[in-house]
Write a protein that holds these residues in place. Structure first.
Motif, PDB file in Angstrom:
ATOM      1  N   ILE A  81       7.259  -1.414   0.734  1.00 37.67           N
ATOM      2  CA  ILE A  81       6.381  -0.667   1.633  1.00 37.67           C
ATOM      3  C   ILE A  81       5.408  -1.635   2.321  1.00 37.67           C
ATOM      4  CG2 ILE A  81       4.698   1.221   1.814  1.00 37.67           C
ATOM      5  CD1 ILE A  81       7.591   2.026   0.934  1.00 37.67           C
ATOM      6  N   ASP A  82       5.402  -1.611   3.662  1.00 36.33           N
ATOM      7  CA  ASP A  82       4.543  -2.518   4.431  1.00 36.33           C
ATOM      8  C   ASP A  82       3.237  -1.874   4.865  1.00 36.33           C
ATOM      9  OD1 ASP A  82       6.315  -4.883   4.634  1.00 36.33           O
ATOM     10  OD2 ASP A  82       7.644  -3.447   5.610  1.00 36.33           O
ATOM     11  N   VAL A  83       3.269  -0.567   5.064  1.00 36.80           N
ATOM     12  CA  VAL A  83       2.036   0.117   5.484  1.00 36.80           C
ATOM     13  C   VAL A  83       2.077   1.561   4.977  1.00 36.80           C
ATOM     14  CG1 VAL A  83       2.938   0.805   7.755  1.00 36.80           C
ATOM     15  CG2 VAL A  83       0.476   0.600   7.429  1.00 36.80           C
ATOM     16  N   VAL A  84       0.918   2.023   4.529  1.00 31.00           N
ATOM     17  CA  VAL A  84       0.758   3.421   4.113  1.00 31.00           C
ATOM     18  C   VAL A  84      -0.061   4.142   5.180  1.00 31.00           C
ATOM     19  CG1 VAL A  84      -0.395   4.958   2.455  1.00 31.00           C
ATOM     20  CG2 VAL A  84       0.917   2.981   1.641  1.00 31.00           C
ATOM     21  N   VAL A  85       0.399   5.316   5.553  1.00 29.45           N
ATOM     22  CA  VAL A  85      -0.415   6.214   6.369  1.00 29.45           C
ATOM     23  C   VAL A  85      -0.698   7.437   5.499  1.00 29.45           C
ATOM     24  CG1 VAL A  85      -0.573   7.608   8.467  1.00 29.45           C
ATOM     25  CG2 VAL A  85       0.677   5.427   8.509  1.00 29.45           C
ATOM     26  N   ASN A  86      -1.947   7.823   5.423  1.00 29.01           N
ATOM     27  CA  ASN A  86      -2.299   9.080   4.741  1.00 29.01           C
ATOM     28  C   ASN A  86      -2.681  10.101   5.797  1.00 29.01           C
ATOM     29  OD1 ASN A  86      -3.722   7.116   2.190  1.00 29.01           O
ATOM     30  ND2 ASN A  86      -2.019   8.509   1.856  1.00 29.01           N
ATOM     31  N   CYS A  87      -2.090  11.297   5.698  1.00 29.65           N
ATOM     32  CA  CYS A  87      -2.466  12.329   6.683  1.00 29.65           C
ATOM     33  C   CYS A  87      -3.940  12.687   6.473  1.00 29.65           C
ATOM     34  CB  CYS A  87      -1.534  13.532   6.622  1.00 29.65           C
ATOM     35  SG  CYS A  87      -1.606  14.504   5.113  1.00 29.65           S
ATOM     36  N   GLY A  95      -2.675   9.802  -3.830  1.00 26.36           N
ATOM     37  CA  GLY A  95      -2.697   9.528  -5.266  1.00 26.36           C
ATOM     38  C   GLY A  95      -2.004   8.250  -5.677  1.00 26.36           C
ATOM     39  N   GLY A  96      -0.973   7.841  -4.932  1.00 24.11           N
ATOM     40  CA  GLY A  96      -0.235   6.632  -5.297  1.00 24.11           C
ATOM     41  C   GLY A  96      -0.740   5.385  -4.596  1.00 24.11           C
ATOM     42  N   ASN A  97      -1.784   5.512  -3.777  1.00 31.00           N
ATOM     43  CA  ASN A  97      -2.275   4.333  -3.043  1.00 31.00           C
ATOM     44  C   ASN A  97      -2.599   3.148  -3.953  1.00 31.00           C
ATOM     45  OD1 ASN A  97      -2.058   6.075  -0.851  1.00 31.00           O
ATOM     46  ND2 ASN A  97      -4.080   5.629  -0.032  1.00 31.00           N
ATOM     47  N   PRO A  98      -3.260   3.375  -5.130  1.00 26.96           N
ATOM     48  CA  PRO A  98      -3.549   2.213  -5.980  1.00 26.96           C
ATOM     49  C   PRO A  98      -2.295   1.493  -6.491  1.00 26.96           C
ATOM     50  CG  PRO A  98      -4.955   4.069  -6.581  1.00 26.96           C
ATOM     51  CD  PRO A  98      -3.918   4.603  -5.631  1.00 26.96           C
ATOM     52  N   ARG A  99      -1.148   2.175  -6.499  1.00 25.04           N
ATOM     53  CA  ARG A  99       0.116   1.523  -6.880  1.00 25.04           C
ATOM     54  C   ARG A  99       0.565   0.519  -5.821  1.00 25.04           C
ATOM     55  NH1 ARG A  99      -0.784   3.820 -11.114  1.00 25.04           N
ATOM     56  NH2 ARG A  99       0.437   5.453 -12.138  1.00 25.04           N
ATOM     57  N   LEU A 100      -0.032   0.647  -4.635  1.00 24.53           N
ATOM     58  CA  LEU A 100       0.335  -0.211  -3.511  1.00 24.53           C
ATOM     59  C   LEU A 100      -0.856  -1.078  -3.107  1.00 24.53           C
ATOM     60  CD1 LEU A 100       2.333   2.512  -1.584  1.00 24.53           C
ATOM     61  CD2 LEU A 100       3.306   0.398  -2.501  1.00 24.53           C
ATOM     62  N   ALA A 101      -1.620  -1.527  -4.101  1.00 27.34           N
ATOM     63  CA  ALA A 101      -2.791  -2.374  -3.845  1.00 27.34           C
ATOM     64  C   ALA A 101      -2.389  -3.550  -2.968  1.00 27.34           C
ATOM     65  CB  ALA A 101      -3.374  -2.866  -5.159  1.00 27.34           C
ATOM     66  N   GLY A 102      -3.208  -3.825  -1.967  1.00 29.40           N
ATOM     67  CA  GLY A 102      -2.925  -4.909  -1.032  1.00 29.40           C
ATOM     68  C   GLY A 102      -2.189  -4.447   0.207  1.00 29.40           C
ATOM     69  N   PRO A 104      -1.905  -2.276   3.466  1.00 25.76           N
ATOM     70  CA  PRO A 104      -2.886  -1.587   4.305  1.00 25.76           C
ATOM     71  C   PRO A 104      -2.648  -0.081   4.374  1.00 25.76           C
ATOM     72  CG  PRO A 104      -1.473  -3.010   5.630  1.00 25.76           C
ATOM     73  CD  PRO A 104      -1.142  -3.294   4.199  1.00 25.76           C
ATOM     74  N   VAL A 105      -3.744   0.654   4.319  1.00 22.42           N
ATOM     75  CA  VAL A 105      -3.727   2.110   4.435  1.00 22.42           C
ATOM     76  C   VAL A 105      -4.327   2.482   5.789  1.00 22.42           C
ATOM     77  CG1 VAL A 105      -4.676   4.270   3.514  1.00 22.42           C
ATOM     78  CG2 VAL A 105      -3.918   2.464   1.943  1.00 22.42           C
ATOM     79  N   VAL A 106      -3.573   3.239   6.554  1.00 18.58           N
ATOM     80  CA  VAL A 106      -4.028   3.663   7.878  1.00 18.58           C
ATOM     81  C   VAL A 106      -4.619   5.057   7.776  1.00 18.58           C
ATOM     82  CG1 VAL A 106      -3.318   4.216  10.242  1.00 18.58           C
ATOM     83  CG2 VAL A 106      -2.273   2.269   9.034  1.00 18.58           C
ATOM     84  N   CYS A 107      -5.891   5.185   8.128  1.00 23.17           N
ATOM     85  CA  CYS A 107      -6.491   6.515   8.210  1.00 23.17           C
ATOM     86  C   CYS A 107      -7.573   6.499   9.278  1.00 23.17           C
ATOM     87  CB  CYS A 107      -7.040   6.971   6.855  1.00 23.17           C
ATOM     88  SG  CYS A 107      -8.558   6.175   6.329  1.00 23.17           S
ATOM     89  N   GLY A 130      -7.977  -4.200  -4.548  1.00 26.29           N
ATOM     90  CA  GLY A 130      -6.931  -4.475  -3.569  1.00 26.29           C
ATOM     91  C   GLY A 130      -6.828  -3.443  -2.461  1.00 26.29           C
ATOM     92  N   SER A 131      -7.729  -2.459  -2.458  1.00 27.65           N
ATOM     93  CA  SER A 131      -7.656  -1.460  -1.380  1.00 27.65           C
ATOM     94  C   SER A 131      -8.027  -2.113  -0.050  1.00 27.65           C
ATOM     95  CB  SER A 131      -8.587  -0.282  -1.672  1.00 27.65           C
ATOM     96  OG  SER A 131      -9.932  -0.700  -1.751  1.00 27.65           O
ATOM     97  N   THR A 132      -7.257  -1.801   0.976  1.00 26.58           N
ATOM     98  CA  THR A 132      -7.514  -2.355   2.305  1.00 26.58           C
ATOM     99  C   THR A 132      -7.135  -1.313   3.354  1.00 26.58           C
ATOM    100  OG1 THR A 132      -6.844  -4.057   3.887  1.00 26.58           O
ATOM    101  CG2 THR A 132      -5.296  -3.585   2.135  1.00 26.58           C
ATOM    102  N   TYR A 133      -7.975  -1.173   4.366  1.00 26.17           N
ATOM    103  CA  TYR A 133      -7.803  -0.094   5.341  1.00 26.17           C
ATOM    104  C   TYR A 133      -7.656  -0.628   6.754  1.00 26.17           C
ATOM    105  CZ  TYR A 133      -8.914   3.284   1.759  1.00 26.17           C
ATOM    106  OH  TYR A 133      -8.867   4.053   0.621  1.00 26.17           O
ATOM    107  N   ASP A 134      -6.768   0.011   7.513  1.00 20.51           N
ATOM    108  CA  ASP A 134      -6.731  -0.136   8.967  1.00 20.51           C
ATOM    109  C   ASP A 134      -7.277   1.176   9.525  1.00 20.51           C
ATOM    110  OD1 ASP A 134      -5.675  -2.633   8.933  1.00 20.51           O
ATOM    111  OD2 ASP A 134      -3.622  -2.026   9.396  1.00 20.51           O
ATOM    112  N   LEU A 135      -8.510   1.129   9.999  1.00 21.82           N
ATOM    113  CA  LEU A 135      -9.190   2.366  10.400  1.00 21.82           C
ATOM    114  C   LEU A 135      -8.970   2.649  11.880  1.00 21.82           C
ATOM    115  CD1 LEU A 135     -12.493   1.895   8.385  1.00 21.82           C
ATOM    116  CD2 LEU A 135     -10.509   3.316   7.809  1.00 21.82           C
ATOM    117  N   LEU A 136      -8.660   3.887  12.174  1.00 27.30           N
ATOM    118  CA  LEU A 136      -8.407   4.312  13.548  1.00 27.30           C
ATOM    119  C   LEU A 136      -9.542   5.216  14.020  1.00 27.30           C
ATOM    120  CD1 LEU A 136      -4.609   5.277  13.340  1.00 27.30           C
ATOM    121  CD2 LEU A 136      -5.616   3.053  13.914  1.00 27.30           C
ATOM    122  N   ASP A 137      -9.792   5.138  15.322  1.00 34.36           N
ATOM    123  CA  ASP A 137     -10.708   6.081  15.963  1.00 34.36           C
ATOM    124  C   ASP A 137      -9.889   6.860  16.980  1.00 34.36           C
ATOM    125  OD1 ASP A 137     -13.369   5.270  14.809  1.00 34.36           O
ATOM    126  OD2 ASP A 137     -12.747   3.351  15.659  1.00 34.36           O
ATOM    127  N   GLY A 138      -9.133   7.814  16.483  1.00 33.02           N
ATOM    128  CA  GLY A 138      -8.301   8.607  17.373  1.00 33.02           C
ATOM    129  C   GLY A 138      -6.855   8.146  17.371  1.00 33.02           C
TER     130      GLY A 138
END
Ligand SMILES: [Zn+2]
Length: 232
Positions: A81-87, A95-102, A104-107, A130-138
Motif C-alpha cells: 500500500i502506497d497511500v491511504v485515503v480515509n473518507c 482503524g487499520g491506519n497504525p498498521r500502515l505506519a509511515g 501517507p494518509v490523505v484526508c 509513524g503517522s503522516t498526513y497529506d492534508l487537502l483543502d477541498g
C-alpha cells in the motif's frame, strides 16, 4: 485499469442498535475498504475498525478482520500500500491506519483538526508512531484520474474518491450515503431538476452534481454491499 479491477475488501462488521436504525430492529453493517492498483501506486480507501473504548464495543459489538488478512484475500500485503485515503476519521474507517505506519494518509485538513479536538474518534488511530498526513483543502487529483472530492454531510470533512477507468468512472463514495438506495434517491433529485420539475423537491447535497459530472458507471459504499449503476 478497468472498473472491475478495483477490489473491495471486507474489514469487519458491527451491529447498529435498534435505537439508531429507526426500524425497531438492529442492523448488521459491513465495513469495506477499496484497493485501487494504479500505475502510480496502490491506493487503499479506508482501513477498517480500530479498537474502541468499552462503551463503543458494547454498543456496536464489532467483529474485525485484520487488515493484513483482508488485503491477503485480495492478493495484497501491507507493504504494497502506497497511500491511504480515509473518507473520514471515525474509528470504523481509519482503524487499520497504525498498521500502515509511515504510509501517507490523505484526508481533509478540517477533518484531522476536528479529530484532534477530541470526542470525535479514537485518538490512538490518529496520532500514532509513524503517522503522516497529506492534508487537502477541498478537491484534488491525487494521481492522474484519481480525484478526491469533498462530500460533507455525514461529517463536515467527509470525502469520496472518483477513479477514472478505461471503461468509465467509479465512485468510491465511502459514507457519503449509508446505503446505495440513498445515493439513488439523491441522483434522482438531480435528474428531476434537470428534467425541469418545479419545487418542492427533496434536497440533495450540492456535491452530487460534481460526482455525477464524472458520469459514474458504478458507485460503491463503505457500509453497504449494494452498488448503484445507471441504466445503460
Ligand atoms: Zn462509518
Amino acid at each position: 485499469m478497468r472498473i472491475g479491477d478495483v477490489r473491495r475488501i471486507l474489514l469487519g462488521t458491527f451491529i447498529r442498535p435498534a435505537e439508531e436504525t429507526g426500524t425497531g430492529q438492529p442492523r448488521v453493517e459491513a465495513v469495506y475498504g477499496y484497493i485501487v492498483d494504479h500505475p502510480r501506486g496502490v491506493l487503499l480507501l479506508d482501513t477498517g475498525l480500530g479498537a474502541g473504548d468499552a462503551e463503543t464495543e458494547d454498543w456496536y459489538r464489532p467483529r474485525r478482520i485484520e487488515l493484513a488478512d483482508a488485503l491477503g484475500a485480495a492478493g495484497m500485503r501491507l507493504p504494497d500500500i502506497d497511500v491511504v485515503v480515509n473518507c473520514h476519521l471515525h474509528f470504523d474507517h481509519c482503524g487499520g491506519n497504525p498498521r500502515l505506519a509511515g504510509t501517507p494518509v490523505v484526508c481533509q485538513r478540517n477533518e484531522l483538526a476536528t479529530a484532534r479536538r477530541g470526542g470525535y474518534t479514537m485518538e490512538h488511530l490518529i496520532d500514532y508512531p509513524g503517522s503522516t498526513y497529506d492534508l487537502l483543502d477541498g478537491e484534488a487529483e491525487l494521481w492522474p484520474g484519481i480525484h478526491v472530492i469533498p462530500t460533507p454531510g455525514h461529517v463536515e470533512g467527509h470525502q469520496s474518491v472518483v477513479v477514472e477507468c478505461d471503461d468509465g468512472s467509479l465512485v468510491l463514495a465511502g459514507q457519503s450515503h449509508d446505503a446505495a438506495s440513498h445515493w439513488s434517491a439523491d441522483a434522482l433529485v438531480v435528474q428531476a431538476t434537470r428534467l425541469g420539475h418545479d419545487a418542492p423537491l427533496p434536497a440533495a447535497p450540492a456535491w452530487m452534481e460534481r460526482l455525477l459530472a464524472f458520469d459514474p458507471r458504478r458507485v460503491v459504499f463503505a457500509h453497504d454491499a449494494a452498488v448503484w449503476e445507471p441504466l445503460a
